[in-house]
Design a protein around this motif. Structure first.
Motif, PDB file in Angstrom:
ATOM      1  N   PHE A  29       0.841  -1.208   0.000  1.00 36.71           N
ATOM      2  CA  PHE A  29       0.000   0.000   0.000  1.00 36.71           C
ATOM      3  C   PHE A  29       0.872   1.253   0.000  1.00 36.71           C
ATOM      4  O   PHE A  29       2.062   1.204   0.311  1.00 36.71           O
ATOM      5  N   LEU A  91      -3.822   4.953   2.902  1.00 37.52           N
ATOM      6  CA  LEU A  91      -4.258   3.739   3.618  1.00 37.52           C
ATOM      7  C   LEU A  91      -4.784   4.180   4.982  1.00 37.52           C
ATOM      8  O   LEU A  91      -4.176   5.039   5.621  1.00 37.52           O
ATOM      9  N   PRO A 132      -8.179   2.171   0.896  1.00 36.21           N
ATOM     10  CA  PRO A 132      -8.178   0.861   1.551  1.00 36.21           C
ATOM     11  C   PRO A 132      -8.116   0.979   3.086  1.00 36.21           C
ATOM     12  O   PRO A 132      -7.452   1.869   3.609  1.00 36.21           O
ATOM     13  N   GLU A 167     -17.242  -0.684  -1.229  1.00 35.69           N
ATOM     14  CA  GLU A 167     -15.981   0.038  -1.024  1.00 35.69           C
ATOM     15  C   GLU A 167     -15.663   0.196   0.461  1.00 35.69           C
ATOM     16  O   GLU A 167     -14.560   0.608   0.819  1.00 35.69           O
ATOM     17  N   VAL A 171      -9.909  -4.252   3.831  1.00 37.99           N
ATOM     18  CA  VAL A 171      -9.111  -5.178   3.028  1.00 37.99           C
ATOM     19  C   VAL A 171      -8.722  -6.372   3.899  1.00 37.99           C
ATOM     20  O   VAL A 171      -8.849  -7.536   3.496  1.00 37.99           O
TER      21      VAL A 171
END
Lengths: 378, 378
Positions: A29, A91, A132, A167, A171
């Protein structure tokens, strides 16, 4: 059974020391990381230091946003969105319980385009991208670590509502039962109530899904089995682990596959209480659930009877409701409004907010019921 | 509870008519598609035509490979790998039951580099890439549609073994219960036995995972509840749907999270029978399971007792085993070798293959047991 899809992308890392893999797992990330957390208990118990060490090991630049309160607010989410936009966050690491993770989810989908979280929650704007999210759970209760939903309250408009788009799935989620050892007895009880309520709100939904029913019984029986031992032995790793996994399983989809929908009236009622009086979420549910089942007994007594048989080996409707009430009491979670300090005029306020919430169309309920009786029972 | 990860990427499309979305969902994949299926029953019941229409609608070039038999062989897998390499296959659509999907999984990871499937299954070569797989299920039984495992047999070496790497997960699986309506009574019974055996092989593994135990009970009870009605009413969509979802849930991980491992001795025994005598997989399991539980009763009687209580409301060890045997019989699945036509010298052959299989190290069992007694009971 209804048609359904299973499409839950969250990777779960469960068990002792799983956060030690965080640095390795997040390498791919971007480097600009938002670390979002609550009122700072994670600093006292050493969890914060462990997570920061991992982020540093992964060469991330850390931007902190703290102070998220339980029953999280849209005001905090708005500030966090602005903070993310300003700092070009790539992130989000959410370290906390449901409130922190729910805020992170709301923020994640508002960064692209600088959306207003309340516009999103009120379905005025559909977000199209999400930063994420990695969730690191410190409280077993809401199940948010393995679903796409979040709940926020708006203190300006007196609304507390849920929202979810794909969304918003984390993750990855890190579930180390050791991270929940410092949760006190009351909040441990509220967590048990919450995961039971999630299971039952699925169970009392519409459509026949017999395996999903059996999974509900499995999860609720697990909670009932754990509760008396865990509440007397809060440092017990194995019982914390069982509770943590049960809470995730209560709301990751499996309790619902094959149904038309759940019935989320009790959660909506609880949200009204939390909105007005900052009642802990779990406490609001233990107050409302048995009363709501009394209402349900007029329309779906057979469902209550089957539930009673599966949980308490008692297929009488009254027996099931009484035993669930006793169970909540035995956990130390309130079962009347008075126990939560809600009396007199406040009862009327609650009724009015409930009526307004229903009128606004935010209550997903299967049976449209007159709540006069319900409020007279709590 | 042990540490574990949940990282199952398979998207499930469950219900009536889900294959109508196939054309849309596979658009992003390459155009050269292998359509792999079995002996042609899908052509008789119209399923083949539906799938081909979807592939054409998505503008795919179809390469067919058919004739996969139940208890699938490495010889077929080898031929299919060659076929895929020659035709530069970019997507595999597996239309069938466990045999077809397992073959597709084995083939998928051998195309890159033109690997030999048996080298892969014998752990001589670790595949590093897989052609994406779409599975379209026509038989509810093995659970392969939502896991990364496959079983192949090698008729040259008299071995039947399982293997799995993450590259073998299907990308998506389509589970339309209508596609299983034409499965006959015997194979429907074998499917029920198979999904029960999967659940129990998890249950009798090592390590304590109480919620996973309860999920096992849920899935097995679902099968026991469905069986008598479905076997008398094979066209019943809702019962087919319940069986289909139960079979997936029996082996998608949830029955095992938190354990150290399952105990797969009965499957290994069954594989020996299928290897030697082409016994249907489910039939081999109903023969071996009760006998194996008799052996287990020497070491883990309490586990059998808890199982009996959960399934049959009978916590006696003998009662649990007798009732499970009775259940298998009531489904019409054999419970002795003789019923499967295995007698005399063949019993010795089976014993010898079992000894060889154990010696080769392919049996994942928790308790190392002397199988003399076991074979005397079947």
């Amino acid at each position: 059974m209804e048609n359904f899809k299973v499409d839950n992308p969250v990777k779960i890392n469960f068990g002792k020391g799983v956060c030690n893999e965080l640095a390795t797992n997040i390498k791919t990330f971007g480097s600009r990381v938002l670390l979002i957390y609550g009122k700072g208990s994670v600093k006292k118990n050493g969890i914060y230091d462990k997570v920061v060490a991992q982020l540093k090991q992964a060469n991330k630049e850390i931007f902190e946003f703290s102070g998220i309160k339980s029953n999280p607010t849209v005001a905090d989410a708005r500030r966090a969105v602005e903070f993310c936009v300003t700092n070009k966050i790539e992130l989000i690491v959410a370290l906390g319980g449901g409130s922190v993770i729910d805020t992170a989810k709301a923020v994640a989908v508002c960064v692209e385009g600088g959306l207003d979280p309340w516009d999103v929650f009120k379905r005025k704007v559909r977000p199209t991208a999400g930063v994420p999210i990695i969730s690191i759970l410190t409280l077993a209760a809401t199940g948010t670590e393995m679903n796409m939903f979040a709940v926020l309250q708006n203190e300006d408009t007196n609304e507390k509502i849920g929202f979810g788009v794909p969304e918003m799935y984390p993750v990855e989620s890190y579930l180390d039962p050791n991270f929940t050892l410092s949760v006190n007895k009351a909040y441990t009880a509220y967590g048990l109530v919450d995961l039971i309520a999630h299971s039952l709100e699925n169970y009392f939904g519409s459509g026949k899904a017999p395996l999903a029913d059996k999974l509900v019984f499995a999860v609720v029986n697990e909670a009932i089995e754990i509760a008396p031992r865990l509440l007397e032995d809060l440092d017990n790793y194995d019982l914390r682990a069982r509770m943590m996994w049960a809470a995730t399983m209560a709301l990751n989809g499996y309790n619902n596959y094959g149904r038309k929908s759940g019935d989320w009236a009790v959660h909506a009622l609880g949200h009204c209480m939390s909105m007005l009086f900052d009642t802990p979420h779990g406490a609001s549910l233990s107050i409302m659930y048995p009363a709501w089942m009394k209402l349900l007994s007029r329309t779906v007594p057979k469902r209550i009877s089957e539930l009673g048989l599966a949980l308490f080996n008692d297929d009488s409707v009254d027996g099931c409701i009484a035993k669930l009430t006793e169970f909540f009491k035995s956990c130390g979670s309130p079962v009347t409004l008075a126990e939560a300090g809600i009396t007199g005029e406040q009862r009327e306020q609650l009724k009015q907010l409930w009526i307004d919430t229903k009128a606004a169309g935010y209550v997903h309920e299967v049976v449209d019921t007159d709540y006069e009786d319900l409020l007279s029972w709590v």
